[in-house]
Design an enzyme around this catalytic site. Structure first.
Site, PDB file in Angstrom:
ATOM      1  CG  ASP A 100      -4.476  -3.806  -4.974  1.00  0.00           C
ATOM      2  OD1 ASP A 100      -4.446  -5.041  -5.150  1.00  0.00           O
ATOM      3  OD2 ASP A 100      -3.667  -3.008  -5.503  1.00  0.00           O
ATOM      4  NE  ARG A 127      -4.290  -0.777  -1.995  1.00  0.00           N
ATOM      5  CZ  ARG A 127      -3.852  -1.520  -0.982  1.00  0.00           C
ATOM      6  NH1 ARG A 127      -2.566  -1.780  -0.890  1.00  0.00           N
ATOM      7  NH2 ARG A 127      -4.673  -1.994  -0.066  1.00  0.00           N
ATOM      8  NE  ARG A 175       3.523   1.078  -3.160  1.00  0.00           N
ATOM      9  CZ  ARG A 175       2.578   0.135  -3.217  1.00  0.00           C
ATOM     10  NH1 ARG A 175       1.687   0.001  -2.269  1.00  0.00           N
ATOM     11  NH2 ARG A 175       2.542  -0.694  -4.247  1.00  0.00           N
ATOM     12  CG  HIS A 204       3.921  -2.358   1.908  1.00  0.00           C
ATOM     13  ND1 HIS A 204       2.856  -2.886   1.205  1.00  0.00           N
ATOM     14  CD2 HIS A 204       3.693  -1.015   1.968  1.00  0.00           C
ATOM     15  CE1 HIS A 204       2.037  -1.911   0.852  1.00  0.00           C
ATOM     16  NE2 HIS A 204       2.521  -0.763   1.292  1.00  0.00           N
ATOM     17  CB  CYS A 299      -1.035  -7.915   2.440  1.00  0.00           C
ATOM     18  SG  CYS A 299       0.703  -7.909   2.085  1.00  0.00           S
TER      19      CYS A 299
END
Ligand code: ARG
Length: 308
Positions: A100, A127, A175, A204, A299
């Protein structure tokens, strides 16, 4: 002048006067991460399904890069092979555990001038190692790099600058943690409007809210609490509501704006019509392979200034 601090209450946000907040130059540099190791090998958001066509992903990423080159002042690319040499990585090899990393928006938040970054603290173990690579790259480029807040904070995935002003919008609840913003505003000395997110599909802020200009935003209302929606409506004169189907199937809110040109990641006819009706030019690139990992144009891009 508006004092720094986190604005949680709708009443406090209503009292805010944008014109009392210092102006901020647009961040004209787009940072991207090469999709060398991009893949889908785990599931940390509801979009993560199916297998990735990696050649196709590369072609889509190259097209996005060319598009950004035509509208940003500068595009800088982080090659994960180079950062691997710079980072004393204690976990598994890059190729197998950084699928990612291409979603660079999550690695950091640029400072108001864009000459530096505050690093992210990722919410997931999958991540957690990525921001170290970003930090090594950014320092080498000449940017100032500050450590992550103590609480979870996923960079520009959840914190977005208000266009033209030293004002932040901070998403939390899926998150990033609300506590991260107390530390962030102390460090950056700016006001921040907190927005509670409520849905795993809008995990997000950058898939839920796109500040398009000082006075106009694109919003997916299903992402937010009523209070959060009231705060957005208190600041932006025009709030465009993105259609829910395009907000999930095309991640239509996950866009970039450079000088009034909006870059969208998949054909989203209703959203395009809304944006054009509000006076924006719309360019569409295909980010279909990246959407299988839950990310699109915003992103895949981290905006910044130039190192001093
Ligand atoms: N698979 C990634 C994750 O779940 C996608 C990140 C998308 N990035 C963003 N800024 N919304 O973390």
């Amino acid at each position: 002048m508006q004092r720094s601090g986190v604005l949680d209450g709708v009443g406090d946000v209503r009292k805010l006067s944008l014109s009392a907040i210092p102006t901020r130059e647009a961040h004209g540099t787009a940072v991207m991460v090469e999709p060398r190791y991009f893949d889908r090998v785990y599931k940390i958001n509801p979009y993560m399904e199916g297998s990735i066509d990696r050649d196709r992903a590369r072609t889509q990423w190259e097209h996005l890069r060319e598009t950004l080159e035509s509208c940003a002042d500068d595009v800088r690319v982080l090659d994960p092979r180079e950062t691997q040499e710079l980072v004393d990585d204690v976990t598994a090899p890059l190729a197998s555990n950084r699928p990612d990393m291409v979603f660079v928006a999550n690695h950091a938040l640029p400072t108001p001038t864009g000459e530096g970054f505050v690093l992210a603290r990722m919410a997931t173990d999958e991540r957690a190692g990525e921001p170290r690579h970003f930090a090594a790259w950014a320092r080498r480029q000449g940017y100032d790099v500050a450590t992550a807040p103590a609480a979870t904070f996923e960079g520009m995935g959840d914190a977005l600058w208000h266009p033209g002003r030293e004002l932040l919008w901070g998403g939390y609840g899926v998150r990033s943690e609300r506590e991260a913003y107390d530390e962030l505003v102390d460090r950056l000395d700016v006001p921040l409007i907190s927005l509670e997110l409520t849905s795993e599909y809008y995990y997000h802020l950058d898939v839920s809210l796109a500040p398009l200009s000082e006075s106009t935003a694109l919003v997916q209302p299903e992402a937010f609490t009523d209070d959060a929606l009231a705060k957005i409506a208190a600041v932006f004169e025009t709030v465009l509501e993105a259609p829910p189907a395009e907000s999930t199937a095309a991640l239509a809110v996950n866009l970039e704006v450079f000088d009034g040109s909006v870059v969208l990641g998949t054909e989203a006819p209703e959203t395009t019509q809304l944006l054009e009706g509000a006076g924006f030019d719309v360019v569409t690139v295909d980010t279909g392979e990246f959407q299988k990992a839950g990310g699109s144009v915003c992103c895949l891009t981290l905006t910044a200034g130039t190192p001093s």
